[in-house]
Design a protein around this motif. Structure first.
Motif, mmCIF file in Angstrom:
data_model
loop_
_atom_site.group_PDB
_atom_site.id
_atom_site.type_symbol
_atom_site.label_atom_id
_atom_site.label_comp_id
_atom_site.label_asym_id
_atom_site.label_seq_id
_atom_site.Cartn_x
_atom_site.Cartn_y
_atom_site.Cartn_z
ATOM 1 N N VAL A 114 -88.761 -20.149 29.713
ATOM 2 C CA VAL A 114 -88.579 -21.563 30.043
ATOM 3 C C VAL A 114 -87.193 -22.026 29.590
ATOM 4 C CG1 VAL A 114 -89.375 -23.910 29.571
ATOM 5 C CG2 VAL A 114 -91.043 -22.100 30.015
ATOM 6 N N ALA A 115 -86.792 -21.622 28.396
ATOM 7 C CA ALA A 115 -85.482 -22.010 27.877
ATOM 8 C C ALA A 115 -84.363 -21.487 28.762
ATOM 9 C CB ALA A 115 -85.321 -21.488 26.444
ATOM 10 N N TYR A 116 -84.476 -20.246 29.193
ATOM 11 C CA TYR A 116 -83.447 -19.650 30.056
ATOM 12 C C TYR A 116 -83.383 -20.379 31.396
ATOM 13 C CZ TYR A 116 -80.516 -16.023 32.127
ATOM 14 O OH TYR A 116 -79.489 -15.348 32.725
ATOM 15 N N TYR A 117 -84.554 -20.700 31.931
ATOM 16 C CA TYR A 117 -84.622 -21.420 33.209
ATOM 17 C C TYR A 117 -83.926 -22.777 33.103
ATOM 18 C CZ TYR A 117 -86.803 -24.215 36.928
ATOM 19 O OH TYR A 117 -87.027 -25.057 37.990
ATOM 20 N N LEU A 118 -84.214 -23.500 32.035
ATOM 21 C CA LEU A 118 -83.617 -24.819 31.852
ATOM 22 C C LEU A 118 -82.100 -24.735 31.700
ATOM 23 C CD1 LEU A 118 -86.219 -26.353 29.389
ATOM 24 C CD2 LEU A 118 -85.705 -27.216 31.676
ATOM 25 N N ALA A 119 -81.654 -23.783 30.898
ATOM 26 C CA ALA A 119 -80.232 -23.699 30.586
ATOM 27 C C ALA A 119 -79.411 -23.136 31.736
ATOM 28 C CB ALA A 119 -80.028 -22.853 29.331
ATOM 29 N N LYS A 120 -79.913 -22.071 32.364
ATOM 30 C CA LYS A 120 -79.108 -21.356 33.355
ATOM 31 C C LYS A 120 -79.277 -21.896 34.773
ATOM 32 C CE LYS A 120 -77.453 -18.419 30.371
ATOM 33 N NZ LYS A 120 -76.020 -18.404 29.995
ATOM 34 N N HIS A 121 -80.453 -22.413 35.089
ATOM 35 C CA HIS A 121 -80.704 -22.844 36.463
ATOM 36 C C HIS A 121 -80.711 -24.357 36.639
ATOM 37 C CE1 HIS A 121 -81.160 -18.746 37.448
ATOM 38 N NE2 HIS A 121 -82.346 -18.590 36.920
ATOM 39 N N LEU A 122 -81.151 -25.082 35.610
ATOM 40 C CA LEU A 122 -81.161 -26.537 35.709
ATOM 41 C C LEU A 122 -80.005 -27.164 34.929
ATOM 42 C CD1 LEU A 122 -84.946 -27.454 35.503
ATOM 43 C CD2 LEU A 122 -83.565 -26.795 37.472
ATOM 44 N N ASN A 123 -79.164 -26.312 34.316
ATOM 45 C CA ASN A 123 -77.982 -26.769 33.593
ATOM 46 C C ASN A 123 -78.316 -27.764 32.490
ATOM 47 O OD1 ASN A 123 -76.141 -25.257 35.231
ATOM 48 N ND2 ASN A 123 -76.435 -26.776 36.843
ATOM 49 N N ASP A 124 -79.470 -27.597 31.876
ATOM 50 C CA ASP A 124 -79.857 -28.443 30.747
ATOM 51 C C ASP A 124 -79.808 -27.582 29.487
ATOM 52 O OD1 ASP A 124 -80.868 -30.269 28.975
ATOM 53 O OD2 ASP A 124 -82.558 -30.872 30.224
ATOM 54 N N GLY A 125 -78.588 -27.299 29.066
ATOM 55 C CA GLY A 125 -78.403 -26.380 27.963
ATOM 56 C C GLY A 125 -78.971 -26.866 26.647
ATOM 57 N N PHE A 134 -81.596 -28.946 26.047
ATOM 58 C CA PHE A 134 -83.055 -28.824 26.021
ATOM 59 C C PHE A 134 -83.447 -27.349 25.995
ATOM 60 C CE2 PHE A 134 -87.275 -30.007 28.292
ATOM 61 C CZ PHE A 134 -87.938 -30.003 27.071
ATOM 62 N N GLY A 135 -82.722 -26.530 26.762
ATOM 63 C CA GLY A 135 -82.989 -25.097 26.747
ATOM 64 C C GLY A 135 -82.812 -24.508 25.363
ATOM 65 N N ALA A 136 -81.758 -24.934 24.661
ATOM 66 C CA ALA A 136 -81.516 -24.436 23.305
ATOM 67 C C ALA A 136 -82.638 -24.850 22.357
ATOM 68 C CB ALA A 136 -80.174 -24.954 22.799
ATOM 69 N N ALA A 137 -83.132 -26.077 22.519
ATOM 70 C CA ALA A 137 -84.220 -26.556 21.654
ATOM 71 C C ALA A 137 -85.482 -25.702 21.842
ATOM 72 C CB ALA A 137 -84.514 -28.019 21.958
ATOM 73 N N ILE A 138 -85.791 -25.376 23.084
ATOM 74 C CA ILE A 138 -86.972 -24.558 23.333
ATOM 75 C C ILE A 138 -86.729 -23.116 22.885
ATOM 76 C CG2 ILE A 138 -88.480 -23.642 25.145
ATOM 77 C CD1 ILE A 138 -88.158 -26.251 26.623
ATOM 78 N N ALA A 139 -85.498 -22.635 23.035
ATOM 79 C CA ALA A 139 -85.176 -21.290 22.553
ATOM 80 C C ALA A 139 -85.380 -21.201 21.043
ATOM 81 C CB ALA A 139 -83.743 -20.935 22.927
ATOM 82 N N LEU A 140 -85.026 -22.251 20.325
ATOM 83 C CA LEU A 140 -85.253 -22.267 18.881
ATOM 84 C C LEU A 140 -86.746 -22.282 18.560
ATOM 85 C CD1 LEU A 140 -82.437 -24.640 17.601
ATOM 86 C CD2 LEU A 140 -82.707 -22.208 17.105
ATOM 87 N N GLN A 141 -87.520 -22.983 19.377
ATOM 88 C CA GLN A 141 -88.973 -22.920 19.220
ATOM 89 C C GLN A 141 -89.460 -21.485 19.347
ATOM 90 O OE1 GLN A 141 -90.277 -25.874 22.300
ATOM 91 N NE2 GLN A 141 -91.698 -26.543 20.720
ATOM 92 N N ALA A 142 -88.933 -20.797 20.354
ATOM 93 C CA ALA A 142 -89.335 -19.408 20.578
ATOM 94 C C ALA A 142 -89.028 -18.553 19.359
ATOM 95 C CB ALA A 142 -88.621 -18.851 21.809
ATOM 96 N N TYR A 143 -87.848 -18.738 18.787
ATOM 97 C CA TYR A 143 -87.454 -17.939 17.626
ATOM 98 C C TYR A 143 -88.306 -18.268 16.406
ATOM 99 C CZ TYR A 143 -84.668 -16.120 13.755
ATOM 100 O OH TYR A 143 -84.266 -15.473 12.617
ATOM 101 N N ASP A 144 -88.493 -19.551 16.140
ATOM 102 C CA ASP A 144 -89.262 -19.947 14.957
ATOM 103 C C ASP A 144 -90.706 -19.454 15.027
ATOM 104 O OD1 ASP A 144 -87.062 -21.176 13.854
ATOM 105 O OD2 ASP A 144 -87.543 -23.161 14.658
ATOM 106 N N LEU A 145 -91.274 -19.442 16.240
ATOM 107 C CA LEU A 145 -92.653 -18.998 16.398
ATOM 108 C C LEU A 145 -92.778 -17.476 16.444
ATOM 109 C CD1 LEU A 145 -93.947 -21.536 19.058
ATOM 110 C CD2 LEU A 145 -94.845 -21.264 16.743
#
Length: 362
Positions: free
Chosen positions: A243-254, A256-267
């Motif tokens: 989801v993070a990659y989709y947001l950052a790379k395809h919807l250009n919402d870097g 929000f994508g970074a925030a979800i990527a951090l969720q992925a890492y923390d979990l």
């Protein structure tokens, strides 16, 4: 020694299939050629060269013939090599050592595509025990996620000589396949299973690459997958990564994508593999460089590979630690003296600046 089988799907490649088979047998123990309806003698040439040939008779897509090849292969590991690709023989030792590494079950293969001018990393080599398989009508990918690293070798891509060979020979429209796969996927419920949610998010992202006109419906489904995972209280870190990659790379919402990527890492810091950690670091580094450096360090503690060193170079640049392009190559070469991507990239891109170099590696 671990037995390694190469799998190649093909059609009407009589002019080059012998070389593909000999290349495979020069590195691996077995060559499996999956023919999808040749009329030019390709199967016979492949057999004479030493391959085991199996005929795929179903409706063509990009995963089913590969799965047939896996079932036919007798190796402990399989390596998928297209009929317009070459894996130079001097990587034999590197590839065989990866097959003997019990820490990983999936290897992403670096590849430079001259006709498009970028590097890519695709899942091509994995344990052939039934635990992993290709899936997807188009933009096929290996599932389930996990236990993956990048190999320090490079496939030579010759698609500029044989453009989109397989789907042209099989008269396949990739956008139409993507549309059909999306229709099938939307008929399914939003998954509650963790790995299934990650896979469905991944398939949506790949479909979007070919059919961006379906952005609205893909975005709605991706959001539903994310909400289902969050509401469950135990979301898949691999789903969050997608989801993070989709947001950052395809919807250009870097952001929000970074925030979800951090969720992925923390979990998932205890279960995420080097490939996943490298992806997350790439999404995070512009917004939280110190955290990105921590993520890269976590990946490097599992396996030193070019992708993680590349991510670290970006982080160091943001932190102002003087990581010039030349220094980046020199430092990476010390860690990975035999990595072929360094030679190609330094030859083509030194002088363009660090961003110009590493942003083409996707």
């Amino acid at each position: 020694m671990t037995k390694l089988s190469f799998v190649t799907i093909t059609k009407n490649s009589a002019d080059r299939i012998e070389g593909v088979v000999k290349n495979a047998l020069g590195i691996g123990d077995e060559s499996i050629v999956v023919d999808t309806g040749s009329v030019d003698g390709t199967p016979e040439i492949a057999e004479r060269a030493g391959a085991k040939v199996v005929e795929f008779k179903g409706e063509f897509d990009y995963s089913s013939p590969r799965c047939l090849g896996d079932k036919t292969a007798t190796g402990d590991w399989v390596f998928h090599l297209d009929d317009d690709e070459v894996l130079p023989l001097h990587y034999r030792r590197v590839v065989r050592e990866l097959a003997d590494n019990e820490n990983f079950s999936l290897i992403h293969a670096p590849q430079y595509v001259p006709s498009y001018g970028f590097f890519t990393r695709l899942p091509r080599m994995y344990v052939n025990d039934g635990s992993k398989h290709f899936e997807g009508l188009v933009h096929e990918w290996v599932y389930p996620f996990g236990s993956a690293t990048s190999g320090d070798f490079m496939i030579e891509n010759r698609k500029h000589n044989v453009p989109n060979h397989i789907h042209l020979e099989n008269k396949i429209s990739r956008p139409r396949l993507a549309e059909r796969e999306l229709e099938d996927l939307l008929q399914k419920d939003v998954p509650s299973d963790k790995m299934e949610s990650a896979k469905q998010a991944s398939r949506l992202m790949h479909i979007f690459q070919l059919s961006p006109r379906f952005e609205r419906v893909i975005d709605k489904r991706m959001n539903a997958i994310y909400e289902q995972g969050i509401n469950s209280g135990d979301p898949s870190p691999f789903m969050l990564r997608e989801v993070a990659y989709y947001l950052a790379k395809h919807l250009n919402d870097g952001r929000f994508g970074a925030a979800i990527a951090l969720q992925a890492y923390d979990l998932g810091k205890d279960v995420l593999d080097p490939v996943s950690l490298g992806t997350i670091a790439e999404l995070v580094y512009r917004y939280d460089s110190n955290k990105a450096l921590e993520i890269v360090g976590s990946g490097l503690s599992q396996h030193i590979n070019f992708s993680l060193l590349q991510a670290r170079a970006k982080v160091c640049q943001v932190l102002g630690q003087g990581m010039s392009a030349e220094y980046y190559f020199e430092e990476s070469r010390k860690r990975l003296p035999d990595n072929p991507t360094l030679d190609v990239m330094s030859r083509l891109y030194v002088g363009r600046g660090l961003d110009g170099i590493i942003d083409i590696f996707i």
